[in-house]
Design a protein around this motif. Sequence first.
Motif, PDB file in Angstrom:
ATOM      1  N   GLU A  13     -13.547  23.797 -27.571  1.00  0.00           N
ATOM      2  CA  GLU A  13     -12.143  23.835 -27.941  1.00  0.00           C
ATOM      3  C   GLU A  13     -11.367  24.216 -26.680  1.00  0.00           C
ATOM      4  OE1 GLU A  13     -11.618  26.576 -31.142  1.00  0.00           O
ATOM      5  OE2 GLU A  13     -12.993  25.494 -32.447  1.00  0.00           O
ATOM      6  N   PRO A  14     -10.159  23.702 -26.529  1.00  0.00           N
ATOM      7  CA  PRO A  14      -9.402  23.963 -25.295  1.00  0.00           C
ATOM      8  C   PRO A  14      -9.268  25.447 -24.950  1.00  0.00           C
ATOM      9  CG  PRO A  14      -8.331  22.255 -26.571  1.00  0.00           C
ATOM     10  CD  PRO A  14      -9.450  22.789 -27.424  1.00  0.00           C
ATOM     11  N   GLN A  15      -9.029  26.302 -25.945  1.00  0.00           N
ATOM     12  CA  GLN A  15      -8.861  27.724 -25.665  1.00  0.00           C
ATOM     13  C   GLN A  15     -10.169  28.361 -25.181  1.00  0.00           C
ATOM     14  OE1 GLN A  15      -8.126  26.216 -28.563  1.00  0.00           O
ATOM     15  NE2 GLN A  15      -5.953  26.518 -28.974  1.00  0.00           N
ATOM     16  N   HIS A  17     -12.573  26.745 -23.614  1.00  0.00           N
ATOM     17  CA  HIS A  17     -12.805  26.223 -22.266  1.00  0.00           C
ATOM     18  C   HIS A  17     -11.960  26.981 -21.246  1.00  0.00           C
ATOM     19  CE1 HIS A  17     -12.538  23.186 -18.948  1.00  0.00           C
ATOM     20  NE2 HIS A  17     -13.840  23.333 -19.105  1.00  0.00           N
ATOM     21  N   GLN A  18     -10.716  27.239 -21.596  1.00  0.00           N
ATOM     22  CA  GLN A  18      -9.837  27.982 -20.693  1.00  0.00           C
ATOM     23  C   GLN A  18     -10.385  29.390 -20.454  1.00  0.00           C
ATOM     24  OE1 GLN A  18      -7.313  26.797 -18.968  1.00  0.00           O
ATOM     25  NE2 GLN A  18      -6.974  28.769 -17.981  1.00  0.00           N
ATOM     26  N   ALA A  19     -10.841  30.035 -21.514  1.00  0.00           N
ATOM     27  CA  ALA A  19     -11.409  31.379 -21.374  1.00  0.00           C
ATOM     28  C   ALA A  19     -12.657  31.357 -20.501  1.00  0.00           C
ATOM     29  CB  ALA A  19     -11.728  31.960 -22.750  1.00  0.00           C
TER      30      ALA A  19
END
Length: 77
Positions: A13-15, A17-19
């Motif tokens: 999920e994008p969040q 991946h960002q984390a």
Amino acid sequence: MSNLSKRSTVYFEPQIHQALKMRAASTNVSVSELIDEAVRLLMKEDQEDLNAVSSRVAEEEISYEALLNDLKKHGKI
């Protein structure tokens, strides 16, 4: 990371991946190294769970109903 020999594509999920990217940057390791370590820890936990189950194989089994009856009998529920 040169000792790693296989590649895989993993979708997050994008969040998440960002984390992961932020954690990797703040700890000076790659996202791949973070994932590799996480999977190793997961497999270590699995091995510990399997060892725990193996060490209890000789224990007597009890049904859920019998467990509830025993708890009630001893005033636990």
